[in-house]
Design an enzyme around this catalytic site. Structure first.
Site, PDB file in Angstrom:
ATOM      1  N   LYS A  73      40.557  39.033  35.918  1.00  0.00           N
ATOM      2  CA  LYS A  73      39.148  38.635  35.924  1.00  0.00           C
ATOM      3  C   LYS A  73      38.693  38.526  37.371  1.00  0.00           C
ATOM      4  CE  LYS A  73      36.593  35.137  36.115  1.00  0.00           C
ATOM      5  NZ  LYS A  73      35.534  35.778  36.931  1.00  0.00           N
ATOM      6  N   GLU A 100      46.403  29.865  45.060  1.00  0.00           N
ATOM      7  CA  GLU A 100      46.090  30.193  46.465  1.00  0.00           C
ATOM      8  C   GLU A 100      44.680  29.685  46.704  1.00  0.00           C
ATOM      9  OE1 GLU A 100      48.263  31.384  48.419  1.00  0.00           O
ATOM     10  OE2 GLU A 100      49.730  32.365  47.145  1.00  0.00           O
TER      11      GLU A 100
HETATM   12  P1  NAD Z   1      35.985  30.270  43.031  1.00  0.00           P
HETATM   13  O1  NAD Z   1      37.042  29.256  42.788  1.00  0.00           O
HETATM   14  O2  NAD Z   1      34.576  29.874  42.855  1.00  0.00           O
HETATM   15  O3  NAD Z   1      36.204  31.541  42.100  1.00  0.00           O
HETATM   16  C1  NAD Z   1      37.425  32.259  42.088  1.00  0.00           C
HETATM   17  C2  NAD Z   1      37.597  32.902  40.728  1.00  0.00           C
HETATM   18  O4  NAD Z   1      37.757  31.868  39.760  1.00  0.00           O
HETATM   19  C3  NAD Z   1      36.403  33.726  40.272  1.00  0.00           C
HETATM   20  O5  NAD Z   1      36.860  34.859  39.576  1.00  0.00           O
HETATM   21  C4  NAD Z   1      35.676  32.770  39.347  1.00  0.00           C
HETATM   22  O6  NAD Z   1      34.881  33.415  38.386  1.00  0.00           O
HETATM   23  C5  NAD Z   1      36.838  32.040  38.695  1.00  0.00           C
HETATM   24  N1  NAD Z   1      36.528  30.708  38.165  1.00  0.00           N
HETATM   25  C6  NAD Z   1      35.556  29.855  38.560  1.00  0.00           C
HETATM   26  N2  NAD Z   1      35.600  28.732  37.830  1.00  0.00           N
HETATM   27  C7  NAD Z   1      36.625  28.862  36.960  1.00  0.00           C
HETATM   28  C8  NAD Z   1      37.182  28.034  35.951  1.00  0.00           C
HETATM   29  N3  NAD Z   1      36.669  26.839  35.680  1.00  0.00           N
HETATM   30  N4  NAD Z   1      38.239  28.480  35.251  1.00  0.00           N
HETATM   31  C9  NAD Z   1      38.781  29.699  35.521  1.00  0.00           C
HETATM   32  N5  NAD Z   1      38.288  30.542  36.472  1.00  0.00           N
HETATM   33  C10 NAD Z   1      37.231  30.120  37.182  1.00  0.00           C
HETATM   34  O7  NAD Z   1      36.270  30.816  44.512  1.00  0.00           O
HETATM   35  P2  NAD Z   1      35.393  31.876  45.307  1.00  0.00           P
HETATM   36  O8  NAD Z   1      34.154  31.217  45.777  1.00  0.00           O
HETATM   37  O9  NAD Z   1      35.306  33.144  44.522  1.00  0.00           O
HETATM   38  O10 NAD Z   1      36.357  32.203  46.543  1.00  0.00           O
HETATM   39  C11 NAD Z   1      36.367  31.487  47.727  1.00  0.00           C
HETATM   40  C12 NAD Z   1      37.532  30.527  47.752  1.00  0.00           C
HETATM   41  O11 NAD Z   1      38.753  31.256  47.623  1.00  0.00           O
HETATM   42  C13 NAD Z   1      37.659  29.784  49.069  1.00  0.00           C
HETATM   43  O12 NAD Z   1      37.962  28.447  48.814  1.00  0.00           O
HETATM   44  C14 NAD Z   1      38.833  30.473  49.755  1.00  0.00           C
HETATM   45  O13 NAD Z   1      39.490  29.692  50.721  1.00  0.00           O
HETATM   46  C15 NAD Z   1      39.682  30.806  48.594  1.00  0.00           C
HETATM   47  N6  NAD Z   1      40.634  31.859  48.927  1.00  0.00           N
HETATM   48  C16 NAD Z   1      41.940  31.502  49.091  1.00  0.00           C
HETATM   49  C17 NAD Z   1      42.877  32.465  49.463  1.00  0.00           C
HETATM   50  C18 NAD Z   1      44.322  32.100  49.658  1.00  0.00           C
HETATM   51  O14 NAD Z   1      45.143  33.002  49.718  1.00  0.00           O
HETATM   52  N7  NAD Z   1      44.671  30.825  49.759  1.00  0.00           N
HETATM   53  C19 NAD Z   1      42.483  33.794  49.647  1.00  0.00           C
HETATM   54  C20 NAD Z   1      41.141  34.111  49.456  1.00  0.00           C
HETATM   55  C21 NAD Z   1      40.218  33.136  49.084  1.00  0.00           C
END
Ligand code: NAD
Length: 493
Positions: free
Chosen positions: A174, A249
């Site tokens: 997803k 992550e």
């Molecule tokens: P997000 O958590 O908003 O979304 C990530 C994914 O999770 C999306 O596909 C989203 O649709 C899904 N999602 C959202 N709510 C959910 C739920 N309740 N249940 C299941 N899935 C859900 O994050 P984002 O804004 O897309 O990405 C940015 C974040 O990702 C930042 O915090 C960044 O630091 C982190 N990030 C971490 C790494 C790492 O390797 N540690 C790498 C890249 C990005």
């Protein structure tokens, strides 16, 4: 790629069960240019059923077969470099020089890397006996759910998918709602490479419905998640109902520590890269800068003048190095932090506004922004802002620098800048984070493990450690003697 995309389930293109759709918006101009199905729980059920059906046969193939298919996929990604790079730039706003030069080539590298290392995966024989053979084998988990973020839309999927499928799992991916197109195209290329239908399923939809349905699903054996720490916490709690393992992550707020003996020009170069690459939308971005007081003024001056030269603009132009932020609400959030910082004791040294050129007027752009005279008690020095905004702090002693660097709820990465490699190593040992670079920042490759601690999550992507994330260790014990020679049976007599 047609503007009206469908999702990939069991090797076929389908609409969402509800027939609802979501728009994909180009963040460089604010205009929708494609749409994807808005999938929900019913679509998750279908995708999981397809993945379950495909899994035994896929796991039953020799590792060498799966490896060769991944190599083919790697080549297909290279063959479609320009197409994939343009798609990612359109959906996420990353400059084309980055998507062409790094993101998509890295996707190919990761498929190639996992195709290679998986063939070296082994179990162990254990020193029990001599009345038995005792060994461990590595088995796939089954169907895995991969939920990924928008900041590197293609690479974050590939990190997980490559390790998951080469080890015999099937997956439901997803991708993020705002940037789902490259993942769909990679799913299509996987089919072309010979990945059987149902092994890679890609569904698009909101995290709150499609994502949560995946986490709750009884037949998904593990969730590999990359995203925000708050989402990670929610996933962790939902996963407890099915005692599902989750790889997390999550976010970061990464320190960049410049010691008194640092090579200042090299540190400035690393700072510009670490802070503003991908417009600061990087989990490992340098955002908290701790500079020894003896070189603070010189560092600040050189850093600001280097950051001022970055070309912010149309990400499709080869000369652009900073594109827009990925979507409007995210830009608004970053701007709210900037406004708050402006009202604090921090001193604005650069940026703090929207660039106003003809290329940037309609998109979600924020100029590179540097605040000086910051302290850790300012909210923007603690929260992950995920934009091109950094704060500089002075320190006097190395112990103080370590305490400041560790004064965070995150633990993803950090860097130390010093000419003394012994000091660098000792500082690396004292910074609590999954990765510490010495005289470098943001240096990540398929060979090196990636993952954090504290609220940055747990588990590893990339490296041989990722194979462990998508396999389980089974112990097998074979009796070789039988009868009375078994030493423990006598205990009941
Ligand atoms: P997000 O958590 O908003 O979304 C990530 C994914 O999770 C999306 O596909 C989203 O649709 C899904 N999602 C959202 N709510 C959910 C739920 N309740 N249940 C299941 N899935 C859900 O994050 P984002 O804004 O897309 O990405 C940015 C974040 O990702 C930042 O915090 C960044 O630091 C982190 N990030 C971490 C790494 C790492 O390797 N540690 C790498 C890249 C990005």
């Amino acid at each position: 790629m047609t503007p009206e995309q469908k999702v990939l389930i069991g090797g076929k293109w389908r609409e969402a069960a509800t027939a609802e759709r979501m728009e994909v918006i180009n963040p460089a101009n604010g205009k929708p240019f494609a749409s994807v199905p808005k999938c929900g729980p019913k679509d998750v059920d279908r995708a999981v059923a397809a993945a379950l059906e495909a899994q035994p046969a896929w796991a039953g193939r020799p590792m060498s077969d799966r490896s060769k298919i991944l190599l083919k996929l790697s080549q297909l990604v290279r063959d479609h470099l320009e197409e994939l790079a343009k798609l990612e730039t359109l959906e996420q706003g990353s400059p084309i020089r980055k998507t062409m030069g790094m993101d998509i080539p890295q996707c190919a590298e990761h498929f190639e890397y996992f195709a290679g290392i998986a063939r070296g995966m082994t179990g162990e024989t254990l020193p029990v006996g001599p009345w038995c053979a005792s060994m461990t084998v590595r088995e796939p988990l089954g169907v895995v759910g991969l939920i990924t973020p928008w900041n590197f839309p293609a690479l974050m999927v590939v990190w997980k998918m490559a390790a998951a499928i080469v080890t015999g799992n099937t997956c439901v991916v997803k991708p993020p709602s705002i940037a789902p197109l490259t993942s769909l195209r990679i799913g299509e290329l996987a089919l072309e490479a010979g990945v059987p239908p149902g092994v890679v399923n890609v569904i698009t939809g909101p995290g709150s419905t499609a994502g949560e349905a995946m986490v709750r699903h009884q037949d998904i054996a593990k969730i590999g998640f990359t995203g925000d720490s708050a989402t990670g916490k929610r996933i962790m709690s939902l996963a407890s109902d099915t005692v599902k393992p989750v790889g997390l992550e999550l976010g970061g707020k990464n320190p960049f520590v410049v010691l008194a003996d640092a090579d200042i020009d090299s540190a400035v170069e690393g700072a510009v890269w670490g802070a503003f690459f991908n417009s600061g939308q990087v989990c490992a971005a340098a955002s908290r800068f701790y500079i020894h007081e003896s070189l603070y003024d010189e560092f600040a001056k050189k850093f600001v003048s280097a950051a001022r030269t970055l070309r912010v603009g149309d990400p499709m132009k080869a000369e652009t190095v900073m594109g827009p932020l990925a979507y409007k609400e995210h830009r608004d959030k970053v701007e709210a932090y900037i406004d708050e910082a402006k009202k604090s004791r921090a001193k604005l040294l650069l940026g703090g506004e929207r660039p106003t050129t003809s290329e940037t007027k309609d998109g979600y752009f924020v100029a590179p922004t540097v605040f000086g005279d910051c302290s850790n008690d300012m909210a923007f020095m603690q929260d992950e802002m995920f934009g091109p905004v950094v704060g500089l702090v002075r320190f006097k002693t190395t112990d103080e620098a370590i305490a400041l660097a560790n004064d965070t709820r995150y633990g993803l990465s950090g860097s130390v800048w010093t000419k003394d490699v012994r000091t660098g190593l000792s500082m690396a040992g004292r910074i609590k984070a999954g990765t510490v670079w010495v005289n470098e920042h943001l240096c990540i490759s398929c060979e090196t493990p990636w993952g954090g601690c504290k609220e940055s999550g747990w588990g590893k992507d990339a490296s041989t450690m990722a194979l462990e994330e998508y396999t389980m260790t089974k112990h097998i014990y074979v009796d070789l003697m039988g009868g009375p020679d078994r030493p423990w049976y006598g205990m009941l007599k």
